[in-house]
Enzyme design. Sequence first.
Site, PDB file in Angstrom:
ATOM      1  N   TRP A 152      44.475  45.400  25.802  1.00 48.45           N
ATOM      2  CA  TRP A 152      43.481  44.779  26.793  1.00 48.45           C
ATOM      3  C   TRP A 152      41.963  45.042  26.154  1.00 48.45           C
ATOM      4  CZ3 TRP A 152      45.290  42.185  30.608  1.00 48.45           C
ATOM      5  CH2 TRP A 152      44.213  41.955  31.713  1.00 48.45           C
ATOM      6  N   GLU A 214      35.927  40.079  28.169  1.00 49.04           N
ATOM      7  CA  GLU A 214      36.170  39.302  27.124  1.00 49.04           C
ATOM      8  C   GLU A 214      35.060  39.616  25.975  1.00 49.04           C
ATOM      9  OE1 GLU A 214      35.343  35.524  28.789  1.00 49.04           O
ATOM     10  OE2 GLU A 214      37.272  35.123  29.508  1.00 49.04           O
TER      11      GLU A 214
END
Length: 633
Positions: A152, A214
């Site tokens: 992640w 992101e």
Amino acid sequence: MVSTAIFAALAVAASAHPVLESRQGQTLEDYIARQFNISLEGALQNIGGANNNIVEAAGEGFVVASPSTTNPDYFFTWTRDSALTELMVTDELIFGTESVGNNSLQVIVEQYTGAQAQLQTVTNPSGALWPAGQGLGEPKFYSNGTRYNGAWGRPQNDGPALRAATFMEISEAIFQRNPNAPVIVSNVYWPLIYNDLLYVAQYWNTTSYDLWEEVNGNSVFTTVAQHRALVEGAIWAERLNKTCEPCVQQAPQIACFLANNFWNETGGYLLANINANQVERSQINADPILGAMHAFDINASCDAGALQPCNSRILATHKVWVDSFRDLYPINHNATAPAAVLTGRYPEDSYYGGNPWYITTLAAAEVLYDAAAQFSKQGAITIDETSLAFWQDIYPNATADFTYGEDADVQNLVSAMTDYADRFVSLVQQYTPANGTLNEQINKTSGEPLSAIALTWSYAAFVTAIDRRNSQFPPSWGANSTLANNIPDTCKFSSYNATTQYTPALAAGAPNVTKDCESEVIFQLLWVTGPGENTYIVGNTSFLGNTLDDTDKVIEVMRTQNYTTPEPKWFTPAWVPAGVPIEYKYVLLNSTDNSYTFENVTRYAYPAACGNNTVVSTLDTGSFPGRSYDGPQ
Ligand SMILES: *[C@@H]1O[C@H](CO)[C@@H](O)[C@H](O)[C@H]1NC(C)=O
Ligand SMILES: *[C@@H]1O[C@H](CO)[C@@H](O)[C@H](O)[C@H]1NC(C)=O
Ligand SMILES: *[C@@H]1O[C@H](CO)[C@@H](O)[C@H](O)[C@H]1NC(C)=O
Ligand SMILES: *[C@@H]1O[C@H](CO)[C@@H](O)[C@H](O)[C@H]1NC(C)=O
Ligand SMILES: *[C@@H]1O[C@H](CO)[C@@H](O)[C@H](O)[C@H]1NC(C)=O
Ligand SMILES: *[C@@H]1O[C@H](CO)[C@@H](O)[C@H](O)[C@H]1NC(C)=O
Ligand SMILES: *[C@@H]1O[C@H](CO)[C@@H](O)[C@H](O)[C@H]1NC(C)=O
Ligand SMILES: *[C@@H]1O[C@H](CO)[C@@H](O)[C@H](O)[C@H]1NC(C)=O
Ligand SMILES: *[C@@H]1O[C@H](CO)[C@@H](O)[C@H](O)[C@H]1NC(C)=O
Ligand SMILES: *[C@@H]1O[C@H](CO)[C@@H](O)[C@H](O)[C@H]1NC(C)=O
Ligand SMILES: *[C@@H]1O[C@H](CO)[C@@H](O)[C@H](O)[C@H]1NC(C)=O
Ligand SMILES: *[C@@H]1O[C@H](CO)[C@@H](O)[C@H](O)[C@H]1NC(C)=O
């Protein structure tokens, strides 16, 4: 003129979609009144422990992002989404809403308190609470409060900052209703808040992933949240007859960083991220708009507290960001200002093909309601070269380098702004399905709801936008205070060393975890996997499942980022008791037949003694029975 034609065009386009038809003919006020209740209840229904929740697997007080478990799987609890949702719930409590459906809002925030106290102590892939707090930066957990091991974008440093702000507003709600507030807040809430403030003060000057998970860099949103947390922390410390040295020490440096790095003079907008890994993007983004909404303080001047909604740079950014979607999404039909359009996160977005979001379109409205309220309160509006283009879109006669101080002028400008904000809400109305469910996104071509259903944050965004439209403002956090506006002349790299100061918030419900020091070991395995195979690591510590042979306890999947053909390397950073030798081995898991192959050797690693050192373990070549290593040596 322009706007009428645009609305006509949109209405025609929309009538092709039966799901949207029932909204036609309903006035904006009627829609808002009904959708407000649906949204408030919708958010609560996604919280574990709430009555009538639709997320039964979630632990009490954990806010689930969406009940969706596949395509996409959002059945997790994010620290950011949870904090923003509970901040909204606390706003409601302060505005006088005692209960919603069968839920007492006070009980909801109390359960959130217990859940977060527990979560702060959960060792996770970002690290542990003790000694250096890294575990607080973990962005998401399973909704039962256990660690999530998958790869992640971590850490995400907005989480602790937002959570601290939420607990400070909960403290305010307690002060307003409970005579024992000073004792309760000092004993129960302050230790919880202080852990997060320590984290902010220690790590604000490092990069982390942004709110869209992101970009690894420094985001405006994160930085604003960090600044607010420390300023508000200093004010609360004083109110509780305490001090917050990390707050007072670091807040000015954050303000300096924020003021001097994000403004793109050429483009006339705030860059969402700097020091970032995604340099090819324009950095035009909803991020600064959401940042200004979090910084909003009705008692602040437009240049106060780093980034207020009425600041010229925010208005300029609003225009550049909104304009970036006019021609980009077919559904917007290239509508020109003063028409509103559906907005997304950023123009280069490719998630689900890149679409409008409810959160961001509501943010386009909310930040303008905020700004309009600030201008009304101040009774004056200064238009400068920076904000001129924004104003001319909605008020063609606007003039730069001029302060409008006459009541009539201010009223005209404010009502142009409010009308523009309403047009964004009207679009949300147009693309809300008949039952009021708000997903994450709206298909940019068809207008159909898209991606995760019943997104908690979409509901929370609706409620906060409408509250601001109704002139319901959260309590001041201190944006106009001396500390918030203390900006040193020169910015320096800066960090408060909080190592060994993090402590479980016992009175709030944290488990009495021992302060055994943990340190980090990076394990590395060379292995060429076959189809459907992944590598895992097990060992005799809780992080590694406390096993060397039990298939039910294989939890730590290894990472592939550094795997190449010349060097097929898997790795895992693990937090383990400092200075205690550990036993471990690797496991192959074949997902095609769900078979486990444990190594036939036991390996040993030697974690560093208490402190911050990371030990990189030896580069191990897999030793699995019946298999041989067939990669480069
Ligand atoms: C928590 O949830 C995860 C994901 O559903 C599950 O794998 C795990 O077993 C649960 N843990 C506990 C302690 O319930
Ligand atoms: C740290 O702060 C300095 C001074 O403000 C700034 O130049 C630098 O970009 C910051 N770095 C990070 C990663 O936050
Ligand atoms: C702080 O000290 C003042 C003066 O001694 C006292 O009146 C007040 O109750 C104290 N507040 C708290 C939160 O302890
Ligand atoms: C600033 O804006 C200009 C004009 O839009 C753009 O060309 C430039 O890439 C932007 N700067 C950064 C750092 O993104
Ligand atoms: C904020 O503080 C500044 C400087 O002290 C002051 O001039 C201004 O009037 C304050 N703004 C509001 C809205 O109170
Ligand atoms: C959209 O509008 C802009 C500005 O008015 C114009 O430059 C652009 O060509 C238009 N795009 C289309 C597809 O009409
Ligand atoms: C804008 O300015 C023109 C010319 O000065 C004037 O006729 C018109 O009434 C003004 N419009 C508004 C909305 O103030
Ligand atoms: C609401 O309507 C949407 C779109 O028609 C549908 O997908 C969804 O299942 C409905 N939700 C509920 C709770 O009925
Ligand atoms: C959006 O709608 C269009 C037209 O119906 C469809 O072709 C497209 O696949 C949809 N996009 C997504 C991501 O579902
Ligand atoms: C931070 O404090 C800890 C505990 O006092 C100490 O061990 C460590 O060396 C300090 N780190 C830095 C970078 O000063
Ligand atoms: C927490 O645990 C420690 C060590 O087991 C013990 O000494 C201490 O009394 C406990 N604290 C509380 C409040 O239970
Ligand atoms: C993985 O690659 C990154 C980037 O090259 C490097 O910084 C890191 O040290 C590598 N980690 C391991 C365990 O090889």
